[in-house]
Design an enzyme around this catalytic site. Structure first.
Site, mmCIF file in Angstrom:
data_model
loop_
_atom_site.group_PDB
_atom_site.id
_atom_site.type_symbol
_atom_site.label_atom_id
_atom_site.label_comp_id
_atom_site.label_asym_id
_atom_site.label_seq_id
_atom_site.Cartn_x
_atom_site.Cartn_y
_atom_site.Cartn_z
ATOM 1 N N GLU A 17 -7.205 -9.254 46.821
ATOM 2 C CA GLU A 17 -8.285 -9.578 47.758
ATOM 3 C C GLU A 17 -7.818 -10.607 48.779
ATOM 4 O OE1 GLU A 17 -12.414 -9.545 45.892
ATOM 5 O OE2 GLU A 17 -11.193 -10.448 44.347
ATOM 6 N N ASP A 77 -11.831 -13.105 35.381
ATOM 7 C CA ASP A 77 -12.728 -12.596 36.428
ATOM 8 C C ASP A 77 -12.495 -11.112 36.695
ATOM 9 O OD1 ASP A 77 -14.663 -12.853 38.539
ATOM 10 O OD2 ASP A 77 -13.018 -12.841 39.983
ATOM 11 N N HIS A 114 -13.040 -5.749 34.805
ATOM 12 C CA HIS A 114 -12.949 -4.572 35.670
ATOM 13 C C HIS A 114 -11.693 -3.730 35.464
ATOM 14 C CE1 HIS A 114 -16.305 -6.406 37.585
ATOM 15 N NE2 HIS A 114 -15.633 -7.258 38.326
ATOM 16 N N LYS A 142 -6.545 -13.509 44.556
ATOM 17 C CA LYS A 142 -7.311 -13.872 45.749
ATOM 18 C C LYS A 142 -6.401 -14.482 46.799
ATOM 19 C CE LYS A 142 -11.817 -14.247 43.691
ATOM 20 N NZ LYS A 142 -12.370 -12.973 44.119
HETATM 21 O O1 LIG Z 1 -14.685 -5.913 45.922
HETATM 22 P P1 LIG Z 1 -15.889 -6.053 45.065
HETATM 23 O O2 LIG Z 1 -16.561 -4.769 44.745
HETATM 24 O O3 LIG Z 1 -16.827 -7.117 45.589
HETATM 25 O O4 LIG Z 1 -15.384 -6.578 43.652
HETATM 26 C C1 LIG Z 1 -14.583 -7.703 43.553
HETATM 27 C C2 LIG Z 1 -15.361 -8.883 42.992
HETATM 28 O O5 LIG Z 1 -15.768 -8.555 41.672
HETATM 29 C C3 LIG Z 1 -16.495 -9.595 41.034
HETATM 30 O O6 LIG Z 1 -16.924 -9.159 39.768
HETATM 31 C C4 LIG Z 1 -15.625 -10.815 40.906
HETATM 32 O O7 LIG Z 1 -16.345 -11.863 40.254
HETATM 33 C C5 LIG Z 1 -15.191 -11.276 42.278
HETATM 34 O O8 LIG Z 1 -14.321 -12.401 42.191
HETATM 35 C C6 LIG Z 1 -14.508 -10.142 43.014
HETATM 36 O O9 LIG Z 1 -14.276 -10.567 44.349
#
Ligand SMILES: O=P(O)(O)OC[C@H]1O[C@@H](O)[C@H](O)[C@@H](O)[C@@H]1O
Length: 455
Positions: free
Chosen positions: A200, A219, A224, A323
């Site tokens: 990200e 996180d 995920h 990040k």
């Molecule tokens: O890109 P998306 O769909 O917002 O998912 C990423 C995010 O998913 C969230 O669950 C995390 O806590 C975040 O840190 C992250 O940025």
């Protein structure tokens, strides 16, 4: 007439509700106006119904779905401390046909609310939806599961993971299971490695209170990316009904370990220093407001796993997320083994073929070795690409529709949540013991230079 669901959002005044949940609900109702939803908000703030409705309307509008507000049967707000039995009884009164309680609150508050719920009469069929992180380790997740099991049956507990609602994750199902040509090569015999990564460009974005205690591993990877991996590696389920689907994904997690059971060599961690991302200057992570440098929180993590079963033994599953990186890039990269033998006379490197799914905008590429250039005996790389449909609903909308329909297919099952912690707990322990250095990378870069290259 269709059953009406009462969606009770606990933590209604929080950021998650206005930023993610309500826009997703707006999109869902705009797509499916026949749904019958009563929307109830509950939170600590002293809001009235009018203030709440304004927040709902604005959140719907932020996604371009202002008109969807007309599809809400009724929208009210009550001030409540959800860790108190009396308050829960009050906000759960008049549940309508079906009640869905969405805990948009920190995990500790959700756990206390579950304790308080033990003394409350919960209406038949009530669905409980909880945000991640689910516990802080395997023991914590087990404890939370036990508490929930005393309240409602497992099929009514929705541990939310919006990556399961992402169209790319779901697109993997069709590609894997509806193409014999793919199904027949989907194993260690033909596949060398699978990379699942979510890089990200975003930095901390004011979330120090949560993120500084979680870090990239908890996180993103614990939740995920392990879920995405489970979909990539699952055995073909007979149906996509909740039980078949979740049995298959959970079996993958049960078979997963960090590579060679050695977290010290199978994991990496790093933290960003000052830099520039997409023309925006970012301070060093440790200088972000609210960060405690003593916590040694990583903002980039990588773990190599193995799925110890007949299909996958020996294949590297590399999971990485971070990040403040140089590019927003999420993808699943499946690298096939090299050809056993390339005939003498065909010149040039012939790396393994690659199947690449990008995690939004949804796209799929197949990279092959070909010899179609000027010199018919020289190998080159060719890419065949296809844009995949994004799905009418964004990830949260997809997950929310499951919650409103009480269909748990895209929710994380209790045993899967525990397994995910079982996989990462040794990594966390190894990091705490100082066995893995905390590397650094400048914000806006692709991570530490000495980390292995990505495919
Ligand atoms: O890109 P998306 O769909 O917002 O998912 C990423 C995010 O998913 C969230 O669950 C995390 O806590 C975040 O840190 C992250 O940025």
């Amino acid at each position: 007439m269709a059953a009406e669901t009462t969606l009770l959002i606990l933590g209604a005044t929080g950021d998650l509700t206005s930023r993610l949940l309500l826009p997703a609900l707006g999109q869902l109702l705009a797509r499916e106006p026949h749904r019958r939803v009563r929307l109830r908000g509950a939170g600590m703030e002293d809001w009235d119904d009018e203030h709440w409705r304004q927040v709902v309307r604005e959140s719907f509008a932020s996604g371009g779905f202002e008109k969807a507000f007309d599809a809400v049967d009724e929208s009210t707000y009550q001030q409540a401390d959800i860790t108190r039995k009396e308050d829960l009884e009050r906000i759960m009164a008049d549940p309508g046909d079906r009640l869905a309680m969405y805990f948009a609150v920190p995990p500790a508050v959700a756990a206390s609310a579950c304790d308080a719920l033990a003394d409350v009469k919960i209406p038949e069929g009530t669905v409980l939806a909880l945000e991640k992180p689910f516990g802080v380790d395997q023991a914590g997740a087990r404890d939370l599961n036990d508490r929930l099991a005393r309240l409602v049956p497992e099929s009514q507990v929705f541990r939310v993971d919006h990556f399961l609602g992402r169209s790319t994750t779901l697109n993997v199902l069709g590609v894997r299971f509806a193409n014999r040509v793919i199904a027949s090569v989907w194993s260690a015999q033909e596949i060398e490695s699978v990379v699942i990564r979510y890089d990200e460009t975003l930095g901390l974005e004011g979330r120090a209170g949560y993120y500084d205690h979680a870090g990239a591993l908890v996180d993103m990877i614990q939740s995920h990316l392990l879920q995405v991996m489970a979909v990539v590696a699952m055995e073909p389920p007979a149906t996509l009904h909740e039980r078949d689907f979740r049995d298959a994904t959970t079996a993958v997690l049960r078979a997963t370990r960090v590579w060679e059971d050695d977290p010290a060599t199978a994991s990496r961690r790093a933290r960003y220093t000052a830099g520039e991302v997409a023309g925006r200057a970012l301070p060093s992570y440790v200088d972000e407001p609210g960060v405690d440098p003593a916590l040694d929180t990583e903002t980039l993590a990588e773990v190599v796993c193995e799925v110890r079963n007949e299909r996958w033994a020996g294949v590297l599953f590399r999971l990485r997320s971070g990040k403040a990186l140089g590019g927003k890039d999420g993808e699943i990269v499946v690298t096939f083994r090299k050809a056993n033998h390339v005939p003498d006379g065909l010149v040039g490197p012939a790396p393994g073929s690659v199947l690449r799914f990008s995690l939004g905008p949804d796209h799929m590429d197949v990279e092959l070795n070909v010899n179609g250039g000027d010199d018919p005996f020289e190998l080159e790389r060719a890419t065949i690409g296809a844009d995949l449909g994004e799905g009418a609903l964004k990830a949260y909308g997809e997950v929310l529709s499951g919650i409103l329909d009480a269909d748990a297919t895209l929710a994380v099952r209790g045993d899967a949540a525990e397994e995910s912690w079982r996989i990462v707990d040794p990594v966390l322990a190894s990091w705490r013991a100082g066995e893995v250095p905390l590397d650094e990378y400048p914000a806006g870069s692709l991570g530490p230079d000495h980390w292995p290259a990505l495919p």
